[in-house]
Structures are given as C-alpha cells and as structure tokens.
Design a protein around this motif. Sequence first.
Motif, mmCIF file in Angstrom:
data_model
loop_
_atom_site.group_PDB
_atom_site.id
_atom_site.type_symbol
_atom_site.label_atom_id
_atom_site.label_comp_id
_atom_site.label_asym_id
_atom_site.label_seq_id
_atom_site.Cartn_x
_atom_site.Cartn_y
_atom_site.Cartn_z
ATOM 1 N N GLY A 150 -12.660 50.403 43.948
ATOM 2 C CA GLY A 150 -12.602 51.848 44.162
ATOM 3 C C GLY A 150 -11.189 52.387 43.988
ATOM 4 N N ALA A 151 -10.201 51.655 44.477
ATOM 5 C CA ALA A 151 -8.807 52.083 44.333
ATOM 6 C C ALA A 151 -8.387 52.072 42.860
ATOM 7 C CB ALA A 151 -7.894 51.180 45.159
ATOM 8 N N ALA A 152 -8.811 51.051 42.115
ATOM 9 C CA ALA A 152 -8.475 50.984 40.690
ATOM 10 C C ALA A 152 -9.148 52.120 39.922
ATOM 11 C CB ALA A 152 -8.890 49.629 40.111
ATOM 12 N N LEU A 153 -10.403 52.408 40.256
ATOM 13 C CA LEU A 153 -11.100 53.522 39.604
ATOM 14 C C LEU A 153 -10.430 54.847 39.934
ATOM 15 C CD1 LEU A 153 -14.849 52.530 40.021
ATOM 16 C CD2 LEU A 153 -13.594 52.790 37.879
ATOM 17 N N LYS A 154 -10.009 55.029 41.175
ATOM 18 C CA LYS A 154 -9.340 56.267 41.565
ATOM 19 C C LYS A 154 -8.045 56.440 40.773
ATOM 20 C CE LYS A 154 -7.644 58.901 45.534
ATOM 21 N NZ LYS A 154 -6.994 59.809 44.634
ATOM 22 N N ARG A 155 -7.289 55.356 40.594
ATOM 23 C CA ARG A 155 -6.058 55.431 39.801
ATOM 24 C C ARG A 155 -6.360 55.836 38.361
ATOM 25 N NH1 ARG A 155 -4.776 50.864 42.783
ATOM 26 N NH2 ARG A 155 -5.377 49.462 41.107
ATOM 27 N N GLN A 156 -7.422 55.259 37.774
ATOM 28 C CA GLN A 156 -7.801 55.593 36.399
ATOM 29 C C GLN A 156 -8.212 57.061 36.280
ATOM 30 O OE1 GLN A 156 -7.702 53.700 33.570
ATOM 31 N NE2 GLN A 156 -6.684 52.115 34.747
ATOM 32 N N ILE A 157 -8.997 57.538 37.249
ATOM 33 C CA ILE A 157 -9.440 58.937 37.245
ATOM 34 C C ILE A 157 -8.258 59.871 37.420
ATOM 35 C CG2 ILE A 157 -10.770 60.649 38.555
ATOM 36 C CD1 ILE A 157 -12.834 58.354 39.048
ATOM 37 N N ASP A 158 -7.365 59.550 38.357
ATOM 38 C CA ASP A 158 -6.176 60.383 38.572
ATOM 39 C C ASP A 158 -5.308 60.424 37.316
ATOM 40 O OD1 ASP A 158 -7.011 60.912 41.135
ATOM 41 O OD2 ASP A 158 -5.617 59.495 42.093
ATOM 42 N N LEU A 159 -5.151 59.277 36.658
ATOM 43 C CA LEU A 159 -4.367 59.228 35.427
ATOM 44 C C LEU A 159 -5.013 60.098 34.351
ATOM 45 C CD1 LEU A 159 -2.068 58.080 33.713
ATOM 46 C CD2 LEU A 159 -3.542 56.134 33.200
ATOM 47 N N SER A 160 -6.331 60.015 34.213
ATOM 48 C CA SER A 160 -7.038 60.841 33.229
ATOM 49 C C SER A 160 -6.886 62.317 33.544
ATOM 50 C CB SER A 160 -8.521 60.467 33.183
ATOM 51 O OG SER A 160 -8.676 59.152 32.719
ATOM 52 N N ASN A 161 -7.008 62.678 34.808
ATOM 53 C CA ASN A 161 -6.835 64.080 35.202
ATOM 54 C C ASN A 161 -5.421 64.571 34.903
ATOM 55 O OD1 ASN A 161 -9.470 64.355 36.090
ATOM 56 N ND2 ASN A 161 -8.971 63.892 38.214
ATOM 57 N N ASP A 162 -4.431 63.738 35.193
ATOM 58 C CA ASP A 162 -3.047 64.115 34.904
ATOM 59 C C ASP A 162 -2.819 64.294 33.402
ATOM 60 O OD1 ASP A 162 -2.520 63.978 37.595
ATOM 61 O OD2 ASP A 162 -1.463 62.045 37.506
ATOM 62 N N MET A 163 -3.405 63.392 32.598
ATOM 63 C CA MET A 163 -3.261 63.510 31.152
ATOM 64 C C MET A 163 -3.921 64.790 30.642
ATOM 65 S SD MET A 163 -3.696 59.532 29.882
ATOM 66 C CE MET A 163 -4.581 60.053 28.464
ATOM 67 N N MET A 164 -5.103 65.110 31.144
ATOM 68 C CA MET A 164 -5.792 66.330 30.728
ATOM 69 C C MET A 164 -4.984 67.571 31.121
ATOM 70 S SD MET A 164 -8.437 65.582 29.004
ATOM 71 C CE MET A 164 -9.234 67.167 28.984
ATOM 72 N N ALA A 165 -4.405 67.562 32.302
ATOM 73 C CA ALA A 165 -3.596 68.696 32.736
ATOM 74 C C ALA A 165 -2.381 68.859 31.832
ATOM 75 C CB ALA A 165 -3.166 68.509 34.193
ATOM 76 N N GLU A 166 -1.751 67.762 31.441
ATOM 77 C CA GLU A 166 -0.588 67.835 30.548
ATOM 78 C C GLU A 166 -0.981 68.318 29.165
ATOM 79 O OE1 GLU A 166 2.702 67.601 31.059
ATOM 80 O OE2 GLU A 166 2.112 67.560 33.153
ATOM 81 N N ILE A 167 -2.120 67.861 28.664
ATOM 82 C CA ILE A 167 -2.599 68.319 27.352
ATOM 83 C C ILE A 167 -2.873 69.820 27.394
ATOM 84 C CG2 ILE A 167 -4.531 68.178 25.733
ATOM 85 C CD1 ILE A 167 -4.657 65.149 26.443
ATOM 86 N N ALA A 168 -3.532 70.284 28.456
ATOM 87 C CA ALA A 168 -3.828 71.710 28.598
ATOM 88 C C ALA A 168 -2.539 72.519 28.719
ATOM 89 C CB ALA A 168 -4.722 71.944 29.818
ATOM 90 N N ALA A 169 -1.580 72.033 29.489
ATOM 91 C CA ALA A 169 -0.303 72.745 29.649
ATOM 92 C C ALA A 169 0.429 72.820 28.317
ATOM 93 C CB ALA A 169 0.548 72.053 30.705
ATOM 94 N N ASP A 170 0.419 71.743 27.556
ATOM 95 C CA ASP A 170 1.078 71.739 26.255
ATOM 96 C C ASP A 170 0.379 72.700 25.299
ATOM 97 O OD1 ASP A 170 1.341 69.901 23.352
ATOM 98 O OD2 ASP A 170 3.124 70.582 24.450
ATOM 99 N N ALA A 171 -0.932 72.729 25.327
ATOM 100 C CA ALA A 171 -1.678 73.656 24.468
ATOM 101 C C ALA A 171 -1.351 75.100 24.835
ATOM 102 C CB ALA A 171 -3.175 73.399 24.592
ATOM 103 N N ARG A 172 -1.232 75.395 26.131
ATOM 104 C CA ARG A 172 -0.873 76.753 26.560
ATOM 105 C C ARG A 172 0.539 77.109 26.097
ATOM 106 N NH1 ARG A 172 -3.921 75.296 30.993
ATOM 107 N NH2 ARG A 172 -2.126 74.599 32.179
ATOM 108 N N ARG A 173 1.462 76.158 26.198
ATOM 109 C CA ARG A 173 2.838 76.407 25.758
ATOM 110 C C ARG A 173 2.881 76.696 24.259
ATOM 111 N NH1 ARG A 173 4.046 72.320 29.465
ATOM 112 N NH2 ARG A 173 3.886 70.698 27.888
ATOM 113 N N ARG A 174 2.141 75.934 23.489
ATOM 114 C CA ARG A 174 2.166 76.079 22.035
ATOM 115 C C ARG A 174 1.395 77.305 21.561
ATOM 116 N NH1 ARG A 174 3.255 70.956 19.171
ATOM 117 N NH2 ARG A 174 3.736 69.410 20.762
#
Length: 139
Positions: free
Chosen positions: A86-110
């Motif tokens: 469960g802890a490993a899955l949570k880390r993977q999900i959190d990492l995916s969420n962080d990556m999606m947020a960064e992609i969205a932020a970069d798209a908004r900037r561009r």
Amino acid sequence: METELLDLFRSLASISEEETMLLAHGRRGEIAGLVQAKTRLVGAVDHEVARLDRTNPGWRDTLAPETRSELGELAARLRDICAANGAALKRQIDLSNDMMAEIAADARRRRGTGSGAYGASGGLAFTGTAVPISVNASF
C-alpha cells in the motif's frame, strides 16, 4: 486440508512480496501477471475456507498447534506485506499526480490561461480556463 491452505497462504505471501518489490523499484509493467496470479490465489483461499466451513464447521479448532501457529505467522506476514504494498502504491500514485500537475502547469505557462475551440459553424470561441490535460493509460 491443512497442507493445501498453508500452500495457498505461502504462495500468496510470496507473490505479494514480489509485487511489492517490483512496485518499490518502479517496475509496474511486470506486475500485471502477478496481480492476476494473486487474484486467483485469493479466490482459491476463499474457496478453500468456504469448503472447509461447509464440510467441517469446527475445522479451525481441530488444527494442529504447529499449523495454527504457521497460519498465524503467514497472516501476520501478509499483513506486513500489504502495508508495504500500500505504501509503494501510494508513492506511485503521488508521483503520477505530481507529474500530471507539472505537465498541466507547464501547458498553462506555454499556452496562457485561456483556450480556444472552433465551433461547427467555423467560429472561434475562447474560454478563460486552461486546456484540459489527459494522458493515456500506458503513461
């Protein structure tokens, strides 16, 4: 009876440990087969316990002390493995969420904060919201 149940628990613990190890190392692509095997094993454990309950309702009380002890140890091992999983899955999900947020932020900037779309009549309409971001399942 006892041997089959112990074997099922041992197999389930072993597969769950391997799954957790793969998750911890980010090797998600190799997990699909393990998840299927784990699902089959959980079904087999459920089936065996239901069969034992049906044929001998007091089977738990008749277990040999060694078997009872080993089942308890395996259950505790599975509990610990599931917590790590469960802890490993949570880390993977959190990492995916962080990556999606960064992609969205970069798209908004561009792109800016607004987006535009062509209508059926050929008109261009602008909205004040950013373009939605989505990633396919293989990401």
